[in-house]
Design an enzyme around this catalytic site. Structure first.
Site, PDB file in Angstrom:
ATOM      1  N   ASN A  81      28.374  44.560  45.269  1.00 18.95           N
ATOM      2  CA  ASN A  81      29.447  45.035  44.393  1.00 18.95           C
ATOM      3  C   ASN A  81      29.130  44.601  42.968  1.00 18.95           C
ATOM      4  OD1 ASN A  81      31.825  46.006  43.306  1.00 18.95           O
ATOM      5  ND2 ASN A  81      33.004  44.167  43.855  1.00 18.95           N
ATOM      6  N   ILE A  82      28.646  45.536  42.171  1.00 17.40           N
ATOM      7  CA  ILE A  82      28.273  45.226  40.793  1.00 17.40           C
ATOM      8  C   ILE A  82      29.476  45.489  39.892  1.00 17.40           C
ATOM      9  CG2 ILE A  82      26.660  45.737  38.932  1.00 17.40           C
ATOM     10  CD1 ILE A  82      24.798  46.892  41.105  1.00 17.40           C
ATOM     11  N   LYS A 111      31.721  43.609  33.691  1.00 22.04           N
ATOM     12  CA  LYS A 111      30.884  42.492  33.242  1.00 22.04           C
ATOM     13  C   LYS A 111      29.541  42.995  32.708  1.00 22.04           C
ATOM     14  CE  LYS A 111      32.901  38.795  35.983  1.00 22.04           C
ATOM     15  NZ  LYS A 111      32.672  37.695  36.954  1.00 22.04           N
ATOM     16  N   CYS A 150      18.805  35.965  35.604  1.00 23.16           N
ATOM     17  CA  CYS A 150      19.672  35.631  36.738  1.00 23.16           C
ATOM     18  C   CYS A 150      18.906  34.594  37.548  1.00 23.16           C
ATOM     19  CB  CYS A 150      20.045  36.878  37.546  1.00 23.16           C
ATOM     20  SG  CYS A 150      18.651  37.928  38.009  1.00 23.16           S
TER      21      CYS A 150
END
Length: 230
Positions: free
Chosen positions: A140-141, A145, A165
């Site tokens: 779920n991106i 954000k 990341c």
């Protein structure tokens, strides 16, 4: 009268063969030398583009200056924009050569104390957009954000900036892919770049997110870095 051809004696021939064998054995007995370390030294290539970097490879001995070790999956995205996996202490000297102003961190976990100290010592600002790392089919991106991070990314006041990341593959790849859409890259080129870093870990959900991402709300903002189409 014709002179007969000179023929080497059997003893001389044996000596020649013996010497050749000894020399070959001596050569094989030499220990293999360890490969020389590679020193990475990004240097400006143009006075007009102070953040246009190229990586120079040079060999150095142990007695010379320290080596610069880039983080995992490090690469240059555009003038003043870099990407990588999570940098650790061994990468700090390399990061100093980039003259960073900002770091965009895409993980929800707190930034390590050693990294925070490095940012403080080098006057680097941290922008954190915590995106959980989930595996398919539960990826779920959060688009909001990504949009916030993209707004920070295209603001030249934050350049030079490093995006990272954990591995520099999925979350970083999605943000860079959305930047490429803003730069009017075709989807084939966007996906090729994403897959180059994600490799066997490439996710269909990430690529679908980049395909559906609407960058029109950013089109009114000027892009002072390279915007060439691909």
């Amino acid at each position: 009268m014709k002179q007969p051809a000179t023929v080497a004696s059997t003893a001389d021939t044996c000596k020649t063969i013996e010497i050749a064998v000894v020399e070959r054995q001596h050569h094989r007995s030499q220990p293999l030398l360890p490969p020389q370390a590679i020193k990475l030294s990004p240097v400006p290539t143009s006075d007009d583009n102070p953040y246009d970097f190229e990586v120079n490879y040079s060999c150095a001995d142990d007695n010379e200056e320290e080596f610069f070790i880039p983080p995992l999956n490090f690469d240059m995205v555009d003038n003043g924009i870099f990407r990588s996996g999570f940098p650790d202490v061994d990468n700090f000297s390399f990061l100093q050569t980039l003259g960073l102003r900002s770091i965009i961190y895409l993980c929800p976990e707190p930034y390590p104390e050693a990294n925070m100290e490095f940012l403080k010592e080098n006057d680097i600002r941290l922008f954190q957009f915590g995106i959980k790392n989930s595996k398919e089919p539960f990826v779920n991106i959060p688009e909001e954000k990504i949009r916030e991070a993209l707004g920070v990314l295209i603001d030249v006041r934050n350049h030079p900036v490093l995006i990272h990341c954990k591995r520099g593959k999925h979350r970083t790849g999605c943000l860079v892919g959305c930047l490429r859409k803003l730069q009017k890259w075709c989807l084939t080129s966007v996906f090729d770049e994403y897959q180059r870093f994600a490799a066997a870990k490439a996710r269909v959900s990430d690529q679908r997110f980049m395909e559906l991402f609407d960058a029109s709300s950013f089109k009114q903002q000027s892009l002072p870095f390279s915007c060439s189409k691909r």
